[in-house]
Structure formats: structure tokens, C-alpha cells
Design a protein around this motif. Structure first.
Motif, PDB file in Angstrom:
ATOM      1  N   THR A 190       0.860  -1.196   0.000  1.00  0.00           N
ATOM      2  CA  THR A 190       0.000   0.000   0.000  1.00  0.00           C
ATOM      3  C   THR A 190       0.888   1.236   0.000  1.00  0.00           C
ATOM      4  OG1 THR A 190      -1.739  -1.155   1.204  1.00  0.00           O
ATOM      5  CG2 THR A 190      -1.764   1.248   1.301  1.00  0.00           C
ATOM      6  N   PRO A 191       0.730   2.122  -0.980  1.00  0.00           N
ATOM      7  CA  PRO A 191       1.665   3.254  -1.071  1.00  0.00           C
ATOM      8  C   PRO A 191       1.523   4.211   0.105  1.00  0.00           C
ATOM      9  CG  PRO A 191      -0.081   3.437  -2.701  1.00  0.00           C
ATOM     10  CD  PRO A 191      -0.264   2.116  -2.047  1.00  0.00           C
ATOM     11  N   LEU A 192       2.636   4.833   0.427  1.00  0.00           N
ATOM     12  CA  LEU A 192       2.680   5.762   1.558  1.00  0.00           C
ATOM     13  C   LEU A 192       1.615   6.855   1.419  1.00  0.00           C
ATOM     14  CD1 LEU A 192       4.341   6.401   4.115  1.00  0.00           C
ATOM     15  CD2 LEU A 192       5.761   7.881   2.697  1.00  0.00           C
ATOM     16  N   GLU A 193       1.403   7.291   0.190  1.00  0.00           N
ATOM     17  CA  GLU A 193       0.438   8.376  -0.036  1.00  0.00           C
ATOM     18  C   GLU A 193      -0.960   7.977   0.443  1.00  0.00           C
ATOM     19  OE1 GLU A 193       1.130  10.903  -3.485  1.00  0.00           O
ATOM     20  OE2 GLU A 193      -0.915  10.397  -4.081  1.00  0.00           O
ATOM     21  N   LEU A 194      -1.305   6.704   0.256  1.00  0.00           N
ATOM     22  CA  LEU A 194      -2.630   6.258   0.691  1.00  0.00           C
ATOM     23  C   LEU A 194      -2.700   6.161   2.212  1.00  0.00           C
ATOM     24  CD1 LEU A 194      -4.907   5.797  -1.307  1.00  0.00           C
ATOM     25  CD2 LEU A 194      -4.789   3.393  -0.762  1.00  0.00           C
ATOM     26  N   ILE A 195      -1.574   5.799   2.850  1.00  0.00           N
ATOM     27  CA  ILE A 195      -1.534   5.803   4.320  1.00  0.00           C
ATOM     28  C   ILE A 195      -1.766   7.232   4.815  1.00  0.00           C
ATOM     29  CG2 ILE A 195      -0.150   5.265   6.372  1.00  0.00           C
ATOM     30  CD1 ILE A 195      -0.441   2.759   4.765  1.00  0.00           C
ATOM     31  N   ASP A 196      -1.116   8.198   4.156  1.00  0.00           N
ATOM     32  CA  ASP A 196      -1.292   9.595   4.561  1.00  0.00           C
ATOM     33  C   ASP A 196      -2.733  10.059   4.327  1.00  0.00           C
ATOM     34  OD1 ASP A 196       1.284   9.773   5.417  1.00  0.00           O
ATOM     35  OD2 ASP A 196       2.042  10.895   3.695  1.00  0.00           O
ATOM     36  N   LYS A 197      -3.349   9.574   3.243  1.00  0.00           N
ATOM     37  CA  LYS A 197      -4.765   9.921   3.022  1.00  0.00           C
ATOM     38  C   LYS A 197      -5.644   9.322   4.119  1.00  0.00           C
ATOM     39  CE  LYS A 197      -4.530  10.601  -1.965  1.00  0.00           C
ATOM     40  NZ  LYS A 197      -4.848  10.109  -3.311  1.00  0.00           N
ATOM     41  N   ALA A 198      -5.334   8.088   4.509  1.00  0.00           N
ATOM     42  CA  ALA A 198      -6.092   7.451   5.598  1.00  0.00           C
ATOM     43  C   ALA A 198      -5.964   8.272   6.875  1.00  0.00           C
ATOM     44  CB  ALA A 198      -5.569   6.032   5.823  1.00  0.00           C
ATOM     45  N   ILE A 199      -4.737   8.732   7.161  1.00  0.00           N
ATOM     46  CA  ILE A 199      -4.495   9.519   8.371  1.00  0.00           C
ATOM     47  C   ILE A 199      -5.280  10.833   8.313  1.00  0.00           C
ATOM     48  CG2 ILE A 199      -2.679  10.878   9.522  1.00  0.00           C
ATOM     49  CD1 ILE A 199      -0.799   8.453   8.823  1.00  0.00           C
ATOM     50  N   SER A 200      -5.294  11.454   7.129  1.00  0.00           N
ATOM     51  CA  SER A 200      -6.016  12.716   6.965  1.00  0.00           C
ATOM     52  C   SER A 200      -7.521  12.517   7.204  1.00  0.00           C
ATOM     53  CB  SER A 200      -5.750  13.252   5.547  1.00  0.00           C
ATOM     54  OG  SER A 200      -6.591  14.327   5.256  1.00  0.00           O
ATOM     55  N   ILE A 201      -8.075  11.432   6.662  1.00  0.00           N
ATOM     56  CA  ILE A 201      -9.517  11.170   6.837  1.00  0.00           C
ATOM     57  C   ILE A 201      -9.813  10.787   8.286  1.00  0.00           C
ATOM     58  CG2 ILE A 201     -11.406   9.616   6.191  1.00  0.00           C
ATOM     59  CD1 ILE A 201     -10.063   9.405   3.392  1.00  0.00           C
TER      60      ILE A 201
ATOM     61  N   LYS B 225     -25.421  -0.146  -0.640  1.00  0.00           N
ATOM     62  CA  LYS B 225     -26.295   0.461  -1.651  1.00  0.00           C
ATOM     63  C   LYS B 225     -27.704  -0.121  -1.546  1.00  0.00           C
ATOM     64  CE  LYS B 225     -26.409   2.123  -6.313  1.00  0.00           C
ATOM     65  NZ  LYS B 225     -25.579   2.911  -7.179  1.00  0.00           N
ATOM     66  N   ALA B 226     -27.784  -1.439  -1.392  1.00  0.00           N
ATOM     67  CA  ALA B 226     -29.098  -2.088  -1.324  1.00  0.00           C
ATOM     68  C   ALA B 226     -29.902  -1.585  -0.130  1.00  0.00           C
ATOM     69  CB  ALA B 226     -28.911  -3.603  -1.248  1.00  0.00           C
ATOM     70  N   LEU B 227     -29.205  -1.300   0.980  1.00  0.00           N
ATOM     71  CA  LEU B 227     -29.895  -0.858   2.201  1.00  0.00           C
ATOM     72  C   LEU B 227     -30.039   0.663   2.272  1.00  0.00           C
ATOM     73  CD1 LEU B 227     -28.010  -3.238   4.693  1.00  0.00           C
ATOM     74  CD2 LEU B 227     -30.408  -3.437   3.976  1.00  0.00           C
ATOM     75  N   GLY B 228     -29.493   1.358   1.274  1.00  0.00           N
ATOM     76  CA  GLY B 228     -29.600   2.822   1.258  1.00  0.00           C
ATOM     77  C   GLY B 228     -28.764   3.502   2.337  1.00  0.00           C
ATOM     78  N   ILE B 229     -27.647   2.873   2.718  1.00  0.00           N
ATOM     79  CA  ILE B 229     -26.782   3.457   3.753  1.00  0.00           C
ATOM     80  C   ILE B 229     -25.850   4.482   3.104  1.00  0.00           C
ATOM     81  CG2 ILE B 229     -24.986   2.949   5.469  1.00  0.00           C
ATOM     82  CD1 ILE B 229     -26.296   0.174   5.744  1.00  0.00           C
ATOM     83  N   GLN B 230     -25.966   5.736   3.527  1.00  0.00           N
ATOM     84  CA  GLN B 230     -25.224   6.804   2.846  1.00  0.00           C
ATOM     85  C   GLN B 230     -24.009   7.294   3.627  1.00  0.00           C
ATOM     86  OE1 GLN B 230     -28.241   9.674   1.865  1.00  0.00           O
ATOM     87  NE2 GLN B 230     -29.088   8.349   0.263  1.00  0.00           N
ATOM     88  N   ASN B 231     -23.822   6.821   4.840  1.00  0.00           N
ATOM     89  CA  ASN B 231     -22.677   7.302   5.644  1.00  0.00           C
ATOM     90  C   ASN B 231     -21.549   6.277   5.682  1.00  0.00           C
ATOM     91  OD1 ASN B 231     -24.257   5.509   7.166  1.00  0.00           O
ATOM     92  ND2 ASN B 231     -23.456   6.313   9.098  1.00  0.00           N
ATOM     93  N   PHE B 232     -21.469   5.426   4.645  1.00  0.00           N
ATOM     94  CA  PHE B 232     -20.441   4.385   4.583  1.00  0.00           C
ATOM     95  C   PHE B 232     -19.620   4.564   3.316  1.00  0.00           C
ATOM     96  CE2 PHE B 232     -19.156   0.062   3.155  1.00  0.00           C
ATOM     97  CZ  PHE B 232     -18.366  -0.295   4.232  1.00  0.00           C
ATOM     98  N   SER B 233     -18.309   4.429   3.416  1.00  0.00           N
ATOM     99  CA  SER B 233     -17.465   4.500   2.203  1.00  0.00           C
ATOM    100  C   SER B 233     -16.200   3.662   2.411  1.00  0.00           C
ATOM    101  CB  SER B 233     -17.096   5.947   1.879  1.00  0.00           C
ATOM    102  OG  SER B 233     -16.439   6.548   2.968  1.00  0.00           O
ATOM    103  N   LEU B 234     -15.520   3.376   1.294  1.00  0.00           N
ATOM    104  CA  LEU B 234     -14.268   2.614   1.311  1.00  0.00           C
ATOM    105  C   LEU B 234     -13.121   3.503   0.868  1.00  0.00           C
ATOM    106  CD1 LEU B 234     -15.037  -0.787  -0.521  1.00  0.00           C
ATOM    107  CD2 LEU B 234     -15.303  -0.257   1.904  1.00  0.00           C
ATOM    108  N   LEU B 235     -12.005   3.449   1.599  1.00  0.00           N
ATOM    109  CA  LEU B 235     -10.741   3.978   1.082  1.00  0.00           C
ATOM    110  C   LEU B 235     -10.059   2.780   0.420  1.00  0.00           C
ATOM    111  CD1 LEU B 235      -8.704   6.260   0.778  1.00  0.00           C
ATOM    112  CD2 LEU B 235      -7.757   5.634   3.003  1.00  0.00           C
ATOM    113  N   VAL B 236     -10.084   2.743  -0.916  1.00  0.00           N
ATOM    114  CA  VAL B 236      -9.734   1.508  -1.632  1.00  0.00           C
ATOM    115  C   VAL B 236      -8.254   1.478  -1.980  1.00  0.00           C
ATOM    116  CG1 VAL B 236     -10.244   0.055  -3.624  1.00  0.00           C
ATOM    117  CG2 VAL B 236     -12.055   1.457  -2.623  1.00  0.00           C
TER     118      VAL B 236
END
Ligand code: SF4
Length: 375
Positions: free
Chosen positions: A37-48, A125-136
Motif C-alpha cells: 500500500t503506497p505511503l500516499e494512501l496511508i497519509d490519506k487514511a491519516i487525513s480522513i 447500496k441495497a440498504l440505502g446506507i449513505q454514511n459508509f465508504s471505502l478507502l480503496v
């Protein structure tokens, strides 16, 4: 080259590399999802994760991987709501229970973990949950193998492919690689006998001048793989270019959310495109992940870099090559010397009896072996 970090751990734990004939050299591959996993994505995870409106969920290994200036565990210590989960469905449940907060799951891994992450998004999506997301941060194995094979520095003459990846994906996508680069590829399990049989099958192919895909892990892997899992992944994700730590950007080597599911992409939701990362100059994990260097050749190994104070992901991850050497090599009574051999300090680690006062490395005693204490 064994592709998977789980195989690396078995090899080092059971000293398989020291049991086989010295003409056969095992090279550790890039198959640790946390490590690549690139360092940049770790930094994005930390920011979020540092945002007050976010509950950030991850598997445990990722929490201690160093970013440019800190790790996720430090963010947690500073008050960030970071939770260790066992499955993306656990994160989805948290999102259902806390509609007042944004819940982000760090979706890291190879083809093995993609189906479960796809299922979480499908359900959201099927349950209409809007406060869930993935950092892929999903990556695909065959493009990385091709990058290694096409490198001018390549030394790999055969692969032990990762059994669990092939349980999902099958074996067909490895056939063009074996034929184009004339390398045997043996799909192999993780037990010591699996690995020894995989090595034997690889060597037999080389001796007979064959370059085929063979399946040592037939108790788990079918040629066609797991079709329902593949179909779900194709529905939720699309193949995109991805950056790999140590290998750089590889075309068509990763998964990102497909157009129909883009709303669940945390990078878009939290606008972290501006984050820029800076690698530690002392960490050679890029070379370790390409199989060009082994952990014991890193000057920081067991000195500046330990599991308690890691400089790079391979010392943190349960599948990391540096962690495997740190954990298991001290159980041997002797160790092959290498030009940059480093030794740890403290209880339970290698201590060289030939060490002169003030010396930082063991003296070669002429036999290429060092005596070690088990303290
Ligand atoms: S021992 Fe530490 S510093 Fe060296 S390559 Fe491994 S993770 Fe990086």
C-alpha cells in the motif's frame, strides 16, 4: 519467488530456505497487501481518520504502518475515532448504528479480500446506507508479476503463486505469463510441505524445460476459481492503474469502485487528492518488495527499525518479510553471513560472539557462520 507474504513467513519460520539445496535461492515477492500500500494512501487514511465527523475502520496491521509523519495509532491517541475490525461487514454495521457519523473502511488487499469488500458496498447500496465508504487500495497479482519479470534486474526463474488468490481467481490468468516469460508458475499453499512440494514442482519443470501453470494447492484451488465471487467483484469494482510501494505505478494493476458505486469512494467523499507523501530515506522496503534485497541486507534492520519502532510496512505487517526475519531468524543456532548482516540488541535476539568492542557488524570468521546466543 514466492509471491505471498504468508508463504514467506512459513519459509522463514521453518527455515525452509536453509534446508533446500544451496543452488535454489528463494526470493521474497511483493505479496503483502499492507506492505505494498503506497505511503500516499496511508497519509490519506491519516487525513480522513483525523476528521471529527469520521469513524475510521481498519484491520489491525494498518494502524501501525508509518505514514510520512505519523501512523493511524497516533491519530487514535490524539482523539481520532479509529476502530479495529475483523471484516468490512463490521464497519457497515457501525455505519448502520451511527447514522450521525461517516464510517470509512480501509479496503486493502489482493484479489482475496476484494469479494468481501465488494459485498459490503453492494449491501450498503441495497440498504440505502449513505454514511459508509471505502478507502480503496486493492491490487492485482498478475500485473505485479509481469512488472518483476519484465524488469532488467529480474532474477526470477519460477514462481510459487499465492494459493488463496487463486482460490478466488482460478489459474487461467497465469498461463499467458508463464508462456511469454518462459517461467514455471506453481500455485502453492502455505504449509511447509506445500511450499516444499511447490519448489520441487518448479524445479522439475525447469529441469525438463517446461514453463507451465501447475496447481499444488488442488485441495483449495479450481482452475475456474470462485465464479460468484469474481462476478461480484466485477460488478462493484473496475480495473484501474495503481501505485505499489516499491514497484511504482503499474497499469491495470488495481481495483477502484466502478461508476455505479463511485459514491462509496472515500477519496472523493473527503477530497484528499492534495495529500503528498515522503518516504523514509533509510527504508529499502521497495527493494525488499521487488526481491532485489533481503531484510538482513537493510542497514536499519533490528537497529533503527524494529516492530516497536518500524520505519517501513514490511516490519509491521503480519505478512511482511522484515517482520518474518525479525520474528523467526533468532531461533536458529547459526545464520548465514551476508555482507551487510545486522544483528539486534536485547533479549531473544541474535548476539554475535565474534563482535569486537565498538564494532557494528559481526566479523566474518571464515566459515561463513556466526555463533549466536539465545538470550
Ligand atoms: S528492515 Fe525496516 S527499514 Fe529496512 S526495509 Fe524492512 S521495514 Fe524498511
Amino acid at each position: 519467488m514466492e509471491v505471498c507474504g504468508g508463504q514467506t513467513h512459513s519459509i522463514v519460520k521453518f527455515s525452509l530456505d536453509e534446508m533446500i539445496p544451496s543452488k535454489i535461492r528463494l526470493i521474497h515477492g511483493p505479496g503483502c497487501p499492507v506492505c505494498v500500500t503506497p505511503l500516499e494512501l496511508i497519509d490519506k487514511a491519516i487525513s480522513i481518520a483525523a476528521r471529527p465527523d469520521v469513524i475510521f475502520c481498519s484491520f489491525g496491521d494498518m494502524l501501525r504502518v508509518p505514514g510520512t509523519s505519523k501512523d493511524l495509532l497516533s491519530v487514535k491517541a490524539e482523539g481520532g475515532d479509529i476502530r479495529f475490525v475483523y471484516s468490512p461487514m463490521d464497519a457497515l454495521k457501525i455505519a448502520q448504528d451511527r447514522p450521525d457519523r461517516q464510517v470509512v473502511f480501509f479496503a486493502v488487499g489482493f484479489e482475496t479480500t476484494a469479494p468481501a469488500n465488494a459485498m459490503a458496498v453492494y449491501q450498503a447500496k441495497a440498504l440505502g446506507i449513505q454514511n459508509f465508504s471505502l478507502l480503496v487500495s486493492h491490487v492485482l497479482v498478475p500485473p505485479a508479476m509481469e512488472t518483476i519479470l519484465s524488469s532488467p534486474q529480474n532474477q526470477v526463474q519460477g514462481f510459487l503463486a499465492a494459493g488463496h488468490v487463486c482460490t478466488v481467481m482460478g489459474t487461467a490468468e497465469y498461463i499467458p505469463l508463464a508462456q511469454k516469460y518462459r517461467v514455471p508458475i506453481v500455485v502453492t499453499g502455505f504449509e511447509p510441505v506445500d511450499i516444499l512440494e511447490g519448489i520441487s514442482m518448479c524445479v522439475r519443470q525447469l529441469e525438463e524445460g517446461r514453463f507451465e501453470v501447475e496447481n499444488q494447492y488442488a485441495r483449495s484451488v479450481r482452475a475456474e476459481g470462485n465464479r460468484p465471487a469474481q462476478e461480484l467483484v466485477q460488478k462493484i469494482f473496475q480495473v484501474i492503474p495503481r501505485s505499489w510501494r516499491g514497484l511504482g505505478e503499474i497499469p491495470l494493476s488495481g481495483l477502484g469502485l466502478s461508476a455505479d458505486y463511485m459514491e462509496f469512494d472515500a477519496e472523493r467523499r473527503f477530497d484528499v487528492g492534495h495529500v503528498r507523501a515522503k518516504e523514509s530515506p533509510d527504508c529499502i522496503s521497495g527493494l525488499v518488495l521487488q526481491g532485489i534485497k533481503k531484510p538482513l541486507e537493510c542497514a536499519a534492520f533490528a537497529n533503527a527499525c524494529t516492530p516497536d519502532h518500524p520505519l517501513g510496512a514490511p516490519m509491521v505487517s503480519s505478512e511482511g518479510a522484515c517482520a518474518a526475519y525479525y520474528r523467526y531468524r533468532n531461533r536458529n543456532d547459526s545464520v548465514e553471513s551476508s555482507p551487510r548482516q545486522s544483528f539486534g540488541r536485547g533479549p531473544g535476539f541474535l548476539v554475535c560472539k565474534n563482535l569486537d568492542p565498538g564494532q557494528k557488524a559481526c566479523r566474518d570468521d571464515g566459515t561463513k557462520k556466526f555463533t549466536v546466543d539465545r538470550r
